[in-house]
Scaffold this active site. Structure first.
Site, short mmCIF file in Angstrom:
data_model
loop_
_atom_site.label_atom_id
_atom_site.label_comp_id
_atom_site.label_asym_id
_atom_site.label_seq_id
_atom_site.Cartn_x
_atom_site.Cartn_y
_atom_site.Cartn_z
N MET A 30 0.85 -2.81 9.36
CA MET A 30 0.98 -3.85 10.38
C MET A 30 1.86 -3.38 11.53
SD MET A 30 0.83 -7.58 8.63
CE MET A 30 2.53 -7.64 8.08
N ASN A 32 5.17 -1.46 13.48
CA ASN A 32 6.63 -1.40 13.38
C ASN A 32 7.00 -0.33 12.35
OD1 ASN A 32 9.24 -2.14 14.09
ND2 ASN A 32 9.37 -3.75 12.56
N GLY A 36 9.20 5.05 5.74
CA GLY A 36 8.37 4.71 4.59
C GLY A 36 6.89 4.84 4.92
N HIS A 37 6.51 4.37 6.11
CA HIS A 37 5.12 4.53 6.55
C HIS A 37 4.77 6.01 6.74
CE1 HIS A 37 5.94 0.32 8.08
NE2 HIS A 37 4.82 0.15 7.42
N ASP A 152 5.67 -2.89 -2.20
CA ASP A 152 4.89 -4.11 -2.38
C ASP A 152 4.09 -3.96 -3.68
OD1 ASP A 152 5.50 -5.59 0.15
OD2 ASP A 152 4.67 -3.77 1.03
N GLN A 155 1.14 -6.33 -4.42
CA GLN A 155 0.04 -6.02 -3.50
C GLN A 155 -0.73 -4.81 -3.97
OE1 GLN A 155 0.33 -6.01 1.03
NE2 GLN A 155 0.47 -3.82 0.62
N SER A 188 9.92 -3.05 7.49
CA SER A 188 9.87 -3.51 8.88
C SER A 188 10.76 -4.72 9.08
CB SER A 188 8.43 -3.84 9.27
OG SER A 188 7.61 -2.69 9.20
#
Length: 284
Positions: A30, A32, A36-37, A152, A155, A188
């Site tokens: 999403m 930001n 980690g991304h 997550d 998820q 984020s």
């Protein structure tokens, strides 16, 4: 790196990549973006020939309008970070491009059980929104592999079940939590913290680790463990929201047959709802 905003153009490139026999990895985000991304991106690059990162603040997975409105949009900065990582494609559509008829009449994907338990119980519709957008991205990008963060945890479990149930031929890679030096899981939403709150925030991981140590030592008084953890969080300045200790493989309650436990912890600190988790191997 090519930034794509339209579904039509994305399909054209995916069709070409398929014809060329390229292995495609998808990293849904999403925006930001933080380190980690970037760990997800690195894992994707190691697993495929071409990496597609989607950046889309999905209105379907927000249970509060104010939360959706204030979620950070940092597309230019995100694209600069991804370009430095040599990502091939960024898919950054508008809500109108993804949901031409709006979200009210949108066909959705629901994963029974996993979408309404635990985190789903306190955030109605959230996981239905997640599974719907991820399913849509899978159909558009047609990836061979997709990378999701283990922060997550529910998820990730939901996506794995959806892939299995719907027959997607996609390898799902769970990427370990990336933490700051003080232990705080990167998120984020950490940007919502004030300077003073940021100093308090690592306390969440300290409480989580204390619970993990008790479980690893054989303590099975779960209600007592959770009550103490909630008290410790509140004393540190958090507002404990939800603490669960579940079977890491089923997310159901622990049984004598459980081999691994997952501690799922959520707490408010100011305007930020922080989540974290740890897996513990149980002594048999």
């Amino acid at each position: 790196m090519l930034i794509i905003e339209s579904v039509l153009l994305l399909r054209q490139h995916i069709r070409r990549l398929r014809q060329e026999g390229k292995r495609i990895a998808l990293v849904p985000t999403m925006g930001n973006l933080h380190d980690g991304h970037m760990k997800l991106v690195d894992e994707a690059k190691a697993s495929a020939d071409v990496v597609v990162v989607s950046i889309f603040v999905n209105p379907m997975q927000f249970d509060r309008v104010d939360d959706l409105a204030r979620y950070p949009r940092t597309l230019q900065d995100d694209c600069e970070k991804l370009n430095k990582r040599h990502v091939d494609f960024v898919f950054a559509p508008t809500p109108a491009e993804v949901y031409p008829q709006g979200t009210e009449g949108q066909t959705y994907v629901d994963v029974p059980g996993l979408s309404t338990m635990l985190e789903g119980a306190s955030r109605p519709g959230h996981f239905r929104g997640v599974s719907t957008i991820v399913s849509k991205l899978f159909n558009l990008v047609q990836p061979d592999v997709a990378c999701f963060g283990e922060k997550d945890f529910q998820q990730l479990a939901l996506i794995r079940k959806m892939v299995a149930d719907m027959g997607y031929d996609i390898e799902i890679i769970g990427v370990p939590i990336v933490r700051a030096k003080d232990g705080l899981a990167l998120s984020s939403r950490n940007g919502y913290l004030t300077a003073d709150q940021r100093k308090i925030a690592p306390g969440l991981y300290k409480v989580l680790s204390a619970v993990a140590e008790k479980l690893a030592a054989g303590d099975r008084q779960l209600d007592e463990i959770i009550a103490i953890a909630e008290q410790e969080l509140n004393e540190k300045g958090f507002r404990a929201d939800d603490i669960q200790i579940r079977d890491a493989d089923t997310l159901l309650e622990l049984t004598d047959a459980s081999q691994r436990a997952v501690i799922l912890m959520a707490a408010w600190l100011g305007q930020a709802r922080l989540i974290d988790n740890r897996i513990v191997t149980l002594a048999q």
